[in-house]
Scaffold this motif. Structure first.
Motif, PDB file in Angstrom:
ATOM      1  N   MET A  17       0.989  -1.227   0.172  1.00 16.60           N
ATOM      2  CA  MET A  17       0.489  -0.144   0.433  1.00 16.60           C
ATOM      3  C   MET A  17       0.804   1.090  -0.020  1.00 16.60           C
ATOM      4  O   MET A  17       0.839   2.452  -0.665  1.00 16.60           O
ATOM      5  CB  MET A  17      -0.652   0.137   1.821  1.00 16.60           C
ATOM      6  CG  MET A  17      -2.351   1.237   1.092  1.00 16.60           C
ATOM      7  SD  MET A  17      -2.938   1.049   0.005  1.00 16.60           S
ATOM      8  CE  MET A  17      -4.136   2.448  -0.259  1.00 16.60           C
ATOM      9  N   GLU A  18       1.861   0.985   0.541  1.00 15.94           N
ATOM     10  CA  GLU A  18       2.761   2.282   0.533  1.00 15.94           C
ATOM     11  C   GLU A  18       3.805   2.858  -0.863  1.00 15.94           C
ATOM     12  O   GLU A  18       3.517   3.470  -0.969  1.00 15.94           O
ATOM     13  CB  GLU A  18       3.742   1.990   1.796  1.00 15.94           C
ATOM     14  CG  GLU A  18       4.780   2.630   2.146  1.00 15.94           C
ATOM     15  CD  GLU A  18       5.721   3.165   3.259  1.00 15.94           C
ATOM     16  OE1 GLU A  18       6.633   3.891   3.449  1.00 15.94           O
ATOM     17  OE2 GLU A  18       5.816   1.979   3.559  1.00 15.94           O
ATOM     18  N   LEU A  19       3.461   1.424  -1.001  1.00 17.49           N
ATOM     19  CA  LEU A  19       4.763   1.504  -3.118  1.00 17.49           C
ATOM     20  C   LEU A  19       3.425   2.397  -3.234  1.00 17.49           C
ATOM     21  O   LEU A  19       3.403   3.467  -4.379  1.00 17.49           O
ATOM     22  CB  LEU A  19       4.615   0.617  -2.942  1.00 17.49           C
ATOM     23  CG  LEU A  19       5.442   0.032  -4.685  1.00 17.49           C
ATOM     24  CD1 LEU A  19       6.758   1.065  -4.333  1.00 17.49           C
ATOM     25  CD2 LEU A  19       5.313  -1.313  -4.917  1.00 17.49           C
ATOM     26  N   LEU A  20       2.121   2.448  -2.926  1.00 20.54           N
ATOM     27  CA  LEU A  20       1.115   2.320  -3.847  1.00 20.54           C
ATOM     28  C   LEU A  20       1.023   4.391  -3.804  1.00 20.54           C
ATOM     29  O   LEU A  20       1.291   4.642  -4.909  1.00 20.54           O
ATOM     30  CB  LEU A  20       0.115   2.301  -4.509  1.00 20.54           C
ATOM     31  CG  LEU A  20      -0.426   0.237  -4.735  1.00 20.54           C
ATOM     32  CD1 LEU A  20      -1.731  -0.028  -4.219  1.00 20.54           C
ATOM     33  CD2 LEU A  20      -0.211   0.448  -6.067  1.00 20.54           C
ATOM     34  N   HIS A  37       3.605   5.649  -2.873  1.00 18.93           N
ATOM     35  CA  HIS A  37       4.295   6.736  -3.609  1.00 18.93           C
ATOM     36  C   HIS A  37       4.825   6.687  -4.760  1.00 18.93           C
ATOM     37  O   HIS A  37       4.880   7.684  -5.363  1.00 18.93           O
ATOM     38  CB  HIS A  37       5.813   5.754  -3.068  1.00 18.93           C
ATOM     39  CG  HIS A  37       5.878   5.900  -1.769  1.00 18.93           C
ATOM     40  ND1 HIS A  37       6.766   4.600  -0.913  1.00 18.93           N
ATOM     41  CD2 HIS A  37       6.349   7.026  -0.305  1.00 18.93           C
ATOM     42  CE1 HIS A  37       7.500   5.362   0.518  1.00 18.93           C
ATOM     43  NE2 HIS A  37       6.899   6.528   0.447  1.00 18.93           N
ATOM     44  N   LEU A  38       3.870   5.702  -5.732  1.00 11.29           N
ATOM     45  CA  LEU A  38       3.746   5.956  -7.042  1.00 11.29           C
ATOM     46  C   LEU A  38       2.680   6.623  -7.295  1.00 11.29           C
ATOM     47  O   LEU A  38       3.012   7.523  -8.488  1.00 11.29           O
ATOM     48  CB  LEU A  38       3.178   4.399  -8.040  1.00 11.29           C
ATOM     49  CG  LEU A  38       4.598   3.778  -7.650  1.00 11.29           C
ATOM     50  CD1 LEU A  38       4.023   2.459  -8.156  1.00 11.29           C
ATOM     51  CD2 LEU A  38       5.877   3.982  -8.421  1.00 11.29           C
ATOM     52  N   ALA A  39       1.683   7.277  -6.961  1.00 15.04           N
ATOM     53  CA  ALA A  39       1.289   8.171  -6.835  1.00 15.04           C
ATOM     54  C   ALA A  39       1.442   9.466  -6.446  1.00 15.04           C
ATOM     55  O   ALA A  39       1.237  10.251  -7.579  1.00 15.04           O
ATOM     56  CB  ALA A  39      -0.524   7.885  -6.113  1.00 15.04           C
ATOM     57  N   PRO A  72      11.114  13.254  -1.672  1.00 15.38           N
ATOM     58  CA  PRO A  72      10.687  11.594  -2.074  1.00 15.38           C
ATOM     59  C   PRO A  72      10.178  12.232  -3.903  1.00 15.38           C
ATOM     60  O   PRO A  72       9.391  11.571  -4.551  1.00 15.38           O
ATOM     61  CB  PRO A  72       8.946  11.949  -1.047  1.00 15.38           C
ATOM     62  CG  PRO A  72       9.352  12.619  -0.035  1.00 15.38           C
ATOM     63  CD  PRO A  72      10.819  13.387  -0.069  1.00 15.38           C
ATOM     64  N   GLU A  73       9.323  13.613  -3.893  1.00 19.73           N
ATOM     65  CA  GLU A  73       9.024  13.847  -4.484  1.00 19.73           C
ATOM     66  C   GLU A  73       9.981  13.928  -6.313  1.00 19.73           C
ATOM     67  O   GLU A  73       9.566  13.306  -7.417  1.00 19.73           O
ATOM     68  CB  GLU A  73       8.661  15.880  -4.733  1.00 19.73           C
ATOM     69  CG  GLU A  73       7.417  15.849  -3.651  1.00 19.73           C
ATOM     70  CD  GLU A  73       8.041  16.289  -2.437  1.00 19.73           C
ATOM     71  OE1 GLU A  73       8.916  16.076  -2.553  1.00 19.73           O
ATOM     72  OE2 GLU A  73       7.396  16.589  -1.609  1.00 19.73           O
TER      73      GLU A  73
END
Length: 503
Positions: free
Chosen positions: A1-4, A6-8, A355-356
């Motif tokens: 979920m965390e990966l999603l 981050h990808l968002a 992170p951006e």
């Protein structure tokens, strides 16, 4: 979920109009410099580095990354059409891609390269997003001893690559190693094999050798033939798209090349280049199907696998850069320079402090790969039209592009003469039926091998056992030894051509 999540965040950054524009500019520039032999992503990124100072950090890195993996796409075009590797990682593509073009199958070869590159690029980016920390730990295990052992394995693989006599293959690798020693010794600062020629104090450039041996050598061998036989392509272009059988043949090769390239891309020194050579060697050892075209004669697997491997390697090369701040190759070193220009310290803190930038760059790679396949597949018909150009017009254009390309790297007339000299050498290789790809492999890996050998011995205080007491290094050397024994055994009983080309 965390990966999603981050990808968002990443896609939110990458999908802004300005970043989409810079991704498109990077992809277009990358494809262009890949198609034009001799310029290369290193020179282009170095020239554009000051221009990125006024851009936002994410926009600058998105454009530079687009240039890098765009060049992997474009480099295959000239390799297939005119036997000129636009990029060093496209050297192996020349072997079968050019033969396919000569048989009127340039369209399927270019499509295989484009589709394989797209799939591998997407998978490589997924691995970068999901497994960067884990794969970085694997890269941490590679010290100088392990890297040297990997290079030795790569050179043994280069011998496997060559068709024809084993002795000729070994001779080409050794010649490549010797050419790689020309220049200034990194430890003592003393010029080696430069013969008091100032231009050789920095060594011989890859561009000069590749263009001379492949480009000019091919031109001279064509001009040596009678006028009626002086054509690069012996058949008209037929279909622009691979057949169903082509897709069946290339699909497993693309998967193998992607897997191998993703793994080797994170290793220092090798990256896309080592991945393309290793994947071709792997494909050549897999037993061919009945009726399949032999390797070196236009096998589509010999195009799809290396092109997939070098693009997967180009994507995963960002893992040590973004997670450790360690550049695995020259292009990644320039990316470090770009990050430093924008006051960003490369390393593990980028993921948390910026992170951006981190996830925006990763998301932009998916967008960039989609842009590249949309740009390149419709261009296949345009590239194919090069085949209709009479050879009397085509070869002067190739000579001119090569001369311009090699001059722009160092702005040296001497390099142009060097290309001409290597063109004559390439013609001699052609007459002697000697495959030039192992020479380039030896040349490229030679300097890296020497550097890592010296570093390993320096750290071990001159103890040579460091290469066998470390498990990973010992394992790689053992694999290289076993492979070398397997290569040598048939040569004792029968000709190498029968043992390795026709089996």
């Amino acid at each position: 979920m965390e990966l999603l999540n981050h990808l968002a965040l990443g896609f939110g950054v990458a999908f802004t109009p300005i970043n989409l524009l810079y991704a498109l500019i990077g992809c277009l520039l990358g494809t262009l410099i890949g198609v034009l032999p001799g310029i290369g992503p290193v020179a282009t990124i170095a020239m554009l580095l000051p221009a990125t100072y006024t851009l936002a950090p994410a926009s600058a890195l998105i454009m530079l990354a687009g240039i890098y993996y765009g060049a992997q796409y474009g480099g295959s075009t000239t390799a297939i059409l005119v036997n000129l590797p636009g990029e060093s990682s496209s050297v192996v593509t020349c072997i079968d891609g050019y033969q396919m073009a000569r048989q009127g199958r340039a369209g399927p070869a270019l499509a295989a390269a484009g589709l394989g590159s797209f799939f591998a690029g997407c998978v490589g980016t997924l691995i970068l997003a999901a497994f960067a920390p884990v794969l970085t730990e694997l890269a941490f295990q590679f010290g100088p001893a392990e890297t040297f052992a990997l290079m030795v394995l790569g050179l043994v693989g280069a011998v496997v690559l060559a068709s024809g006599a084993l002795l000729k293959a070994i001779a080409m690798v050794v010649l490549g190693l010797l050419l790689g020693m020309v220049g200034t010794d990194v430890n003592s600062g003393v010029a080696r094999f430069a013969f008091d020629i100032p231009e050789l104090s920095d060594g011989i450039g890859f561009v000069a050798i590749a263009m001379g041996v492949f480009g000019y050598g091919e031109i001279i061998s064509n001009l040596a033939q009678p006028a009626q036989a002086r054509q690069v392509f012996t058949a008209k272009v037929q279909d622009l798209w691979p057949t169903r059988q082509d897709f069946k043949d290339m699909a497993p090769a693309v998967l193998r090349g992607t897997a191998l390239g993703s793994l080797l891309g994170i290793l220092p020194g090798g990256g896309a280049l080592l991945a393309s050579f290793a994947s071709y060697a792997l494909e050549k050892k897999i037993k061919p199907k009945p009726g399949e075209v032999p390797f070196g004669k236009g096998n589509i697997r010999g195009v799809a696998s290396p092109e997939s491997a070098n693009n997967a390697g180009a994507q995963t090369a960002f893992i040590p850069l973004l997670t450790l701040g360690i550049p695995p190759n020259a292009v990644m070193a320039l990316m470090v320079g770009a990050m430093t220009l924008h006051n960003i310290q490369p390393g593990p803190q980028v993921m948390t402090s910026n992170p951006e930038l981190f996830w925006g760059l990763i998301a932009s790679m998916w967008i960039g790969n989609l842009m590249l396949v949309v740009l390149n597949l419709p261009l296949i018909g345009i590239w194919i039209r090069l085949l209709s150009v009479p050879y009397r017009w085509l070869f002067p254009a190739i000579v001119l592009f090569c001369a311009i390309g090699v001059y722009t790297t160092n702005h040296s007339i001497f390099d142009i003469w060097l290309v001409a000299g290597f063109g004559l050498v390439g013609y001699v290789f052609h007459k002697l039926d000697m495959e030039p790809a192992p020479l380039l492999m030896g040349f490229i890996l030679g300097s890296m091998m020497e550097e890592n050998l010296r570093r390993a011995l320096l750290l071990s205080r001159g103890d040579w056992s460091v290469f066998v007491v470390r498990p990973l290094s010992a394992g790689l050397l053992l694999v290289a030894l076993v492979l070398l024994v397997l290569v040598l055994l048939p040569a004792v009983k029968t000709r190498r051509a029968q043992a390795f080309v026709e089996d």
